[in-house]
Design a protein around this motif. Structure first.
Motif, PDB file in Angstrom:
ATOM      1  N   ARG A 129     -39.121  27.448  14.368  1.00 36.46           N
ATOM      2  CA  ARG A 129     -40.385  27.896  14.967  1.00 36.46           C
ATOM      3  C   ARG A 129     -41.039  26.747  15.722  1.00 36.46           C
ATOM      4  N   GLU A 130     -41.114  25.586  15.078  1.00 33.35           N
ATOM      5  CA  GLU A 130     -41.724  24.433  15.739  1.00 33.35           C
ATOM      6  C   GLU A 130     -40.880  23.980  16.927  1.00 33.35           C
ATOM      7  N   GLY A 131     -39.554  24.000  16.766  1.00 34.92           N
ATOM      8  CA  GLY A 131     -38.687  23.551  17.851  1.00 34.92           C
ATOM      9  C   GLY A 131     -38.771  24.433  19.080  1.00 34.92           C
ATOM     10  N   LEU A 132     -38.782  25.755  18.875  1.00 36.48           N
ATOM     11  CA  LEU A 132     -38.859  26.666  20.020  1.00 36.48           C
ATOM     12  C   LEU A 132     -40.231  26.610  20.686  1.00 36.48           C
ATOM     13  N   GLU A 133     -41.286  26.425  19.901  1.00 39.36           N
ATOM     14  CA  GLU A 133     -42.610  26.224  20.478  1.00 39.36           C
ATOM     15  C   GLU A 133     -42.590  25.018  21.405  1.00 39.36           C
ATOM     16  N   SER A 134     -41.979  23.926  20.939  1.00 37.30           N
ATOM     17  CA  SER A 134     -41.913  22.704  21.739  1.00 37.30           C
ATOM     18  C   SER A 134     -41.129  22.917  23.023  1.00 37.30           C
ATOM     19  N   VAL A 135     -40.026  23.670  22.933  1.00 37.41           N
ATOM     20  CA  VAL A 135     -39.187  23.915  24.108  1.00 37.41           C
ATOM     21  C   VAL A 135     -39.976  24.631  25.201  1.00 37.41           C
ATOM     22  N   PHE A 136     -40.676  25.708  24.849  1.00 39.47           N
ATOM     23  CA  PHE A 136     -41.392  26.476  25.872  1.00 39.47           C
ATOM     24  C   PHE A 136     -42.563  25.675  26.439  1.00 39.47           C
ATOM     25  N   PHE A 137     -43.227  24.889  25.589  1.00 44.60           N
ATOM     26  CA  PHE A 137     -44.296  24.061  26.120  1.00 44.60           C
ATOM     27  C   PHE A 137     -43.742  23.022  27.091  1.00 44.60           C
ATOM     28  N   LEU A 138     -42.665  22.333  26.689  1.00 40.42           N
ATOM     29  CA  LEU A 138     -42.121  21.272  27.539  1.00 40.42           C
ATOM     30  C   LEU A 138     -41.591  21.827  28.857  1.00 40.42           C
ATOM     31  N   LEU A 139     -40.961  22.998  28.820  1.00 40.87           N
ATOM     32  CA  LEU A 139     -40.500  23.605  30.071  1.00 40.87           C
ATOM     33  C   LEU A 139     -41.669  23.854  31.016  1.00 40.87           C
ATOM     34  N   ALA A 140     -42.780  24.356  30.471  1.00 46.10           N
ATOM     35  CA  ALA A 140     -43.948  24.641  31.304  1.00 46.10           C
ATOM     36  C   ALA A 140     -44.559  23.362  31.850  1.00 46.10           C
ATOM     37  N   ILE A 141     -44.716  22.349  31.004  1.00 49.04           N
ATOM     38  CA  ILE A 141     -45.372  21.126  31.435  1.00 49.04           C
ATOM     39  C   ILE A 141     -44.497  20.341  32.402  1.00 49.04           C
ATOM     40  N   PHE A 142     -43.171  20.377  32.208  1.00 50.61           N
ATOM     41  CA  PHE A 142     -42.277  19.676  33.119  1.00 50.61           C
ATOM     42  C   PHE A 142     -42.267  20.324  34.501  1.00 50.61           C
ATOM     43  N   GLN A 143     -42.403  21.651  34.541  1.00 51.87           N
ATOM     44  CA  GLN A 143     -42.425  22.345  35.826  1.00 51.87           C
ATOM     45  C   GLN A 143     -43.708  22.074  36.586  1.00 51.87           C
ATOM     46  N   GLN A 144     -44.833  21.947  35.875  1.00 52.56           N
ATOM     47  CA  GLN A 144     -46.107  21.710  36.546  1.00 52.56           C
ATOM     48  C   GLN A 144     -46.389  20.225  36.736  1.00 52.56           C
ATOM     49  N   SER A 145     -45.691  19.350  35.970  1.00 50.95           N
ATOM     50  CA  SER A 145     -45.837  17.897  36.112  1.00 50.95           C
ATOM     51  C   SER A 145     -44.442  17.291  36.111  1.00 50.95           C
ATOM     52  N   PRO A 146     -43.749  17.324  37.253  1.00 52.62           N
ATOM     53  CA  PRO A 146     -42.337  16.951  37.286  1.00 52.62           C
ATOM     54  C   PRO A 146     -42.051  15.453  37.225  1.00 52.62           C
ATOM     55  N   SER A 147     -43.049  14.595  37.021  1.00 54.43           N
ATOM     56  CA  SER A 147     -42.808  13.152  36.988  1.00 54.43           C
ATOM     57  C   SER A 147     -42.074  12.763  35.711  1.00 54.43           C
ATOM     58  N   ALA A 148     -41.502  11.544  35.709  1.00 56.66           N
ATOM     59  CA  ALA A 148     -40.750  11.058  34.544  1.00 56.66           C
ATOM     60  C   ALA A 148     -41.658  10.738  33.370  1.00 56.66           C
ATOM     61  N   ALA A 149     -42.968  10.628  33.609  1.00 58.89           N
ATOM     62  CA  ALA A 149     -43.886  10.281  32.528  1.00 58.89           C
ATOM     63  C   ALA A 149     -43.973  11.374  31.473  1.00 58.89           C
ATOM     64  N   ALA A 150     -43.824  12.633  31.872  1.00 64.37           N
ATOM     65  CA  ALA A 150     -43.950  13.741  30.920  1.00 64.37           C
ATOM     66  C   ALA A 150     -42.838  13.722  29.871  1.00 64.37           C
ATOM     67  N   PRO A 151     -41.550  13.617  30.267  1.00 62.46           N
ATOM     68  CA  PRO A 151     -40.506  13.520  29.233  1.00 62.46           C
ATOM     69  C   PRO A 151     -40.656  12.289  28.354  1.00 62.46           C
ATOM     70  N   LEU A 152     -41.075  11.170  28.950  1.00 61.67           N
ATOM     71  CA  LEU A 152     -41.270   9.953  28.158  1.00 61.67           C
ATOM     72  C   LEU A 152     -42.377  10.142  27.138  1.00 61.67           C
ATOM     73  N   GLY A 153     -43.475  10.757  27.549  1.00 58.87           N
ATOM     74  CA  GLY A 153     -44.568  11.021  26.626  1.00 58.87           C
ATOM     75  C   GLY A 153     -44.138  11.929  25.493  1.00 58.87           C
ATOM     76  N   ALA A 154     -43.350  12.965  25.808  1.00 58.48           N
ATOM     77  CA  ALA A 154     -42.870  13.887  24.779  1.00 58.48           C
ATOM     78  C   ALA A 154     -41.978  13.169  23.779  1.00 58.48           C
ATOM     79  N   LEU A 155     -41.089  12.313  24.279  1.00 54.19           N
ATOM     80  CA  LEU A 155     -40.189  11.568  23.385  1.00 54.19           C
ATOM     81  C   LEU A 155     -40.964  10.622  22.481  1.00 54.19           C
ATOM     82  N   LEU A 156     -41.934   9.915  23.049  1.00 53.09           N
ATOM     83  CA  LEU A 156     -42.743   8.993  22.240  1.00 53.09           C
ATOM     84  C   LEU A 156     -43.549   9.755  21.188  1.00 53.09           C
TER      85      LEU A 156
END
Length: 277
Positions: A129-156
């Motif tokens: 449940r937590e993992g799939l929530e994270s997936v859909f959020f990250l897909l949305a945020i990466f599409q609206q903020s395509p810079s490399a900072a977003a994946p780095l922030g998520a990983l940190l």
């Protein structure tokens, strides 16, 4: 970067707390030999989340431009629903989550036949449940903020959540989790409002929404989105230098409904401390 960091910190900490409660209960009740089943359930949940994210992203790459905009809008709307459901779910179950998980573990291990699979499935459902929530959020945020900072922030944020969860489990860190989940919940609602406004914009670009397109104000000269502060506000709260009337209405109405509902006092019978988790 800050929005993915904080949301992955919260999501990861929720998952870490669930796993910590289950693992701690198994050790306390002399059933530590069942811990490998817990790790198998976690591994399967992570695998499902990664596969789902990769499959959705691969599917989207073959779409024409307008279909991609529609896909972005749908993912954004789904992410909003997931985020809202997440914060209200934690608000509702905070008091009883430990008791419910203990009962689920006891039920899974009650029978000799298939006990391991029952425990694996229980842990899988709780963490997927937590993992799939994270997936859909990250897909949305990466599409609206395509810079490399977003994946780095998520990983940190995920790494910080794992470290904090382990420290809480080991007794080396004490947090007021009730306050943490409360204020990160408010922040997440603002992020969701930005995603909702962005989804409306994507629907317009897909040719499906053409109403309320008047520009309300233009701060391009004062605070452009490309400026450092504008970039931060865009990633955090969905800031746009020249929003349309529809985007402003959606943003304000969403917050006017969800924030008071989230902050309202709970009935006395449901009050509890998340610090008990």
């Amino acid at each position: 970067m800050l929005a993915p960091f904080l949301i992955m910190l919260r999501e990861g900490l929720e998952a870490a707390l669930i796993v910590g409660i289950i693992a701690g209960y198994l050790r306390q009740t002399g059933r530590g030999h069942w811990l490998p089943a817990v790790w198998i359930g976690i591994f399967l949940a992570v695998a499902l989340s990664l596969f789902t994210g990769a499959a959705i992203q691969l599917l989207a790459t073959g779409f024409p431009q307008k279909a991609q905009e529609l896909f972005e809008a749908l993912i954004g709307l789904l992410a909003v629903a997931v985020l809202v459901g997440m914060v209200f779910w934690m608000r509702r179950v905070a008091r009883s989550i430990r008791t419910e998980l203990h009962a689920s573990v006891d039920a899974a291990l009650a029978g000799r036949d298939g006990a391991a699979w029952a425990l694996i499935f229980m842990v899988f459902l709780a963490t997927a449940r937590e993992g799939l929530e994270s997936v859909f959020f990250l897909l949305a945020i990466f599409q609206q903020s395509p810079s490399a900072a977003a994946p780095l922030g998520a990983l940190l944020g995920l790494l910080a959540a794992v470290a904090a969860g382990w420290a809480i489990y080991a007794g080396a860190l004490r947090l007021d989790l009730r306050r943490f989940f409360r204020w990160t919940g408010v922040f997440i609602l603002f992020v969701a409002a930005g995603l909702l406004a962005g989804s409306l914009r994507a629907l317009h670009e897909a040719g499906l929404w053409n109403s309320l397109q008047q520009v309300v104000f233009d701060l391009g000269r004062v605070l452009p989105e490309s400026s450092p502060f504008g970039t931060v506000l865009s990633g955090l709260l969905g800031y746009r230098e020249a929003p349309t009337l529809g985007e402003v209405i959606v943003y304000i109405v969403f917050l006017a409904i969800t924030v008071p509902l989230f902050l309202r006092p709970q009935p006395a019978a449901r009050l509890g401390r998340v610090t008990d988790v």
